[in-house]
Design a protein around this motif. Structure first.
Motif, PDB file in Angstrom:
ATOM      1  N   GLN A 117       0.864  -1.192   0.000  1.00 51.80           N
ATOM      2  CA  GLN A 117       0.000   0.000   0.000  1.00 51.80           C
ATOM      3  C   GLN A 117       0.893   1.232   0.000  1.00 51.80           C
ATOM      4  OE1 GLN A 117      -2.938   2.036   3.210  1.00 51.80           O
ATOM      5  NE2 GLN A 117      -3.590  -0.016   2.624  1.00 51.80           N
TER       6      GLN A 117
ATOM      7  N   GLU B  55      -1.871  -1.158  -3.685  1.00 47.54           N
ATOM      8  CA  GLU B  55      -2.990  -0.409  -3.106  1.00 47.54           C
ATOM      9  C   GLU B  55      -2.536   1.052  -3.076  1.00 47.54           C
ATOM     10  OE1 GLU B  55      -5.405  -3.358  -0.199  1.00 47.54           O
ATOM     11  OE2 GLU B  55      -3.861  -2.180   0.780  1.00 47.54           O
TER      12      GLU B  55
ATOM     13  N   ILE C  35      -5.718  -0.985  -6.386  1.00 45.49           N
ATOM     14  CA  ILE C  35      -6.815  -1.051  -5.413  1.00 45.49           C
ATOM     15  C   ILE C  35      -6.896   0.320  -4.731  1.00 45.49           C
ATOM     16  CG2 ILE C  35      -7.544  -2.206  -3.264  1.00 45.49           C
ATOM     17  CD1 ILE C  35      -5.562  -4.556  -4.403  1.00 45.49           C
TER      18      ILE C  35
END
Ligand SMILES: NC(=O)C1=CN([C@@H]2O[C@H](COP(=O)(O)OP(=O)(O)OC[C@H]3O[C@@H](n4cnc5c(N)ncnc54)[C@H](OP(=O)(O)O)[C@@H]3O)[C@@H](O)[C@H]2O)C=CC1
Ligand SMILES: O=C(O)C(=O)[C@@H](O)[C@H](O)C(=O)CO
Length: 283
Positions: free
Chosen positions: A163, A187, A229
């Motif tokens: 992320q 992400e 994402i």
């Protein structure tokens, strides 16, 4: 509105879109997450550092959804890197969330200048937490290419996701490419640039107008079309609805390229640089 799912390298699937709750005050989190679940969100991204896991848990309890119908991520606080602390910290998160497992547990920051740079030991601890069933998937956050190389070399286990900060003013291409090269998914945090300049950028506005969409919807769709994402944060119902309404249009290849060309390099970053970020909270 059907949100696509993305297959992770451990065989599980994650909804490609959700709600991020950084900076949602604990006292408002139950109401905000409840609204999001009502609107149709099924993926919530929280963190021990956000201190609002209990509010997320209260909303999940009230919604009464089947456990398998909602995807919940939390992240190991910077103060809990010590492998001996990781399990207890996740058990506390589970208690606050009212869950017996999370779907995804991340090392929040690598902290390469802290803990003698032993984030690979922390990663090993997360592998154990997955084996113990406290989390279905494990991943990292804010890992630079050399951090990814190190954990994979030392443990043989690649994260399911990394992320990282990504938005058109900061495409973070080196970290993004390294993540994908390890078979992990990206992400993208702060996909709206934290509500900053990209929302009024003329290139974004022109593409938005061509599709009859808002600038925020174009920024989010750019991430979706690139296969990443996203979980934008909003505390307002109308924006929760707006941000979710991005699955009825697609950007052209030229529009995707035009948005990526807005990259400003390091000066486009809105958050800290993971190579130097060393904040260890007192909690
Ligand atoms: N791993 C990490 O280190 C990090 C992870 N994250 C994760 O990513 C999530 C999203 O990133 P975040 O930094 O919160 O920022 P975002 O890029 O999601 O932007 C949020 C800001 O945009 C505003 N906003 C939301 N929707 C709209 C809209 N449709 N039009 C105009 N403005 C809008 C929000 O205001 P309002 O709420 O008033 O609507 C808020 O000010 C976080 O919540 C967190 O889960 C974020 C930072 C670091
Ligand atoms: O939101 C997160 O997940 C973060 O890690 C950030 O809050 C980060 O800690 C930061 O921006 C500190 O200024």
């Amino acid at each position: 509105m059907t949100v696509p799912t993305i297959k992770l390298n451990d065989g599980t699937s994650i909804p490609q879109f959700g709600l991020g709750v950084w900076q949602v005050p604990e006292g408002e989190t139950e109401q905000v997450v409840s609204q999001a679940l009502e609107v149709g969100y099924r993926h919530i991204d929280t963190a021990q550092m956000y201190q609002n896991e209990a509010g997320v848990g209260a909303a999940l309890k009230t919604a009464g959804l089947a456990r398998e119908d909602v995807y919940v991520t939390t992240k190991l606080n910077n103060s809990q890197h010590d492998p001996a602390k990781a399990k207890a910290s996740l058990e506390r998160s589970l208690m606050l969330l009212g869950l017996d497992h999370v779907d995804l547990f991340l090392i929040h920051w690598p902290l390469p200048t802290q803990y003698d740079g032993t984030y690979a030991k922390t990663w090993e601890a997360l592998v154990g937490l997955r084996e113990a069933g406290l989390t279905t998937s494990i991943g990292v956050s804010n890992f630079q290419p050399d951090h990814l190389d190190k954990i994979v070399a030392e443990t043989g286990v690649a994260p399911a996701v990394n992320q990282i900060e990504v938005h058109p003013y900061f495409t973070n291409e080196d970290a993004r490419s390294a993540t994908l090269a390890h078979g992990a998914k990206v992400e993208s945090w702060s996909p709206l640039g934290q509500g900053g300049g990209e929302l009024s950028d003329p290139v974004v506005a022109e593409i938005a107008s061509a599709h009859g969409k808002s600038p925020a919807q174009v920024l989010l769709r750019w991430q979706i079309d690139r296969g990443d994402i996203v979980f934008p944060k909003s505390v307002r119902r109308e924006r929760l609805e707006e941000n979710l309404a991005i699955f009825d249009f697609e950007l052209s290849a030229d529009q995707i390229t035009a948005l990526a060309a807005l990259d400003k390099g390091e000066s486009g970053r809105s958050g800290p640089n993971p190579d130097t970020f060393d904040w260890i909270p007192s909690f």
